[in-house]
Design a protein around this motif. Sequence first.
Motif, PDB file in Angstrom:
ATOM      1  N   UNK A 147       0.722  -1.279   0.046  1.00  0.00           N
ATOM      2  CA  UNK A 147       0.028   0.051  -0.116  1.00  0.00           C
ATOM      3  C   UNK A 147       0.812   1.094  -0.036  1.00  0.00           C
ATOM      4  N   UNK A 148       2.005   1.278   0.880  1.00  0.00           N
ATOM      5  CA  UNK A 148       2.848   2.544   0.876  1.00  0.00           C
ATOM      6  C   UNK A 148       3.537   2.670  -0.328  1.00  0.00           C
ATOM      7  N   UNK A 149       3.815   1.592  -1.222  1.00  0.00           N
ATOM      8  CA  UNK A 149       4.476   1.747  -2.262  1.00  0.00           C
ATOM      9  C   UNK A 149       3.400   2.494  -3.562  1.00  0.00           C
ATOM     10  N   UNK A 150       2.216   1.886  -3.567  1.00  0.00           N
ATOM     11  CA  UNK A 150       1.422   2.684  -4.438  1.00  0.00           C
ATOM     12  C   UNK A 150       1.239   4.035  -4.041  1.00  0.00           C
ATOM     13  N   UNK A 151       1.022   4.030  -2.728  1.00  0.00           N
ATOM     14  CA  UNK A 151       0.682   5.437  -2.037  1.00  0.00           C
ATOM     15  C   UNK A 151       1.627   6.589  -2.435  1.00  0.00           C
ATOM     16  N   UNK A 152       2.956   6.069  -2.439  1.00  0.00           N
ATOM     17  CA  UNK A 152       4.079   7.047  -2.650  1.00  0.00           C
ATOM     18  C   UNK A 152       3.957   7.358  -4.180  1.00  0.00           C
ATOM     19  N   UNK A 153       3.819   6.320  -4.877  1.00  0.00           N
ATOM     20  CA  UNK A 153       4.004   6.410  -6.301  1.00  0.00           C
ATOM     21  C   UNK A 153       2.841   7.582  -7.003  1.00  0.00           C
ATOM     22  N   UNK A 154       1.585   7.568  -6.396  1.00  0.00           N
ATOM     23  CA  UNK A 154       0.567   8.468  -6.400  1.00  0.00           C
ATOM     24  C   UNK A 154       0.702   9.763  -6.021  1.00  0.00           C
TER      25      UNK A 154
END
Length: 266
Positions: A36-43
């Motif tokens: 989740x954190x990886x996708x959040x940082x990407x967004x």
Amino acid sequence: MQDGPKRVTTTGDSERPNGARLFDYYLGGAHNFAVDRALAEESISKFPVAEIARTIRSFSRRVVRLCVEEYGIRQFLDLGSGIPTAGNVHEVAQSLDPSCNVVYVDNDAVAVAHARTMLRDNLSAAIVLSDICDVGAVLRHPETRRLIDFTKPTAVLMVGVLPYVTDEPAGVVARYRAALSEGSILALTHLTKDVEPEFVGQLVDLGDDMGFELVPRSKQDVEEFVCGLKLMEPGLVLAAHWRADGEVPGTSAIADASTYGAVGMV
């Protein structure tokens, strides 16, 4: 797409990103996983989605305080709550009056599982696994009936959830409003399509990538949702500015202009 993020499911496993956990991360919560954190940082690197989340949460906090301190409301129905993370309804309300009752509602089994763990020692707060569009099921649920007496003033919060209601959102709002007694309050926010169409389009695309449909609407559309309510000043405005009193959470100009908010009394 093989190398991209996996789509959200309701199984809750830690290898798949989940929308409720993303929102938790945006708000600084701890109920999220590395995926989740990886996708959040990407967004976040592409557009100010975290600022939008904080704007919505700030609006919710202000509404809850208003309900408790100025209108004496002690029961809350939070629709489409996600994970009740940092600055959630029961924390704000019960810090002002421990007798406040809160029912969260969400159709995401992952969010509900997290919430039940968080709320297991709080007898005055609960979460219901249900589609908010099934108004009868929400209102008749045993936890709702245990904690909320709809013959007394109640606050219904539809904060951040209506863009996910694709079929007759005005009718959904109206059915909840019809269940409320005089003196109750209904608060809502909504993603707008009136400004920054490119940015809003990016948010819609992010929703598509996550496996859900996100529908921005115009101010005129949202006005239909609050028709019949006695709107509190300043009416239907940008949520970041609704009685902000200096609490605007450092949003970007784009995030600031992305979401309408309104609070009305039945």
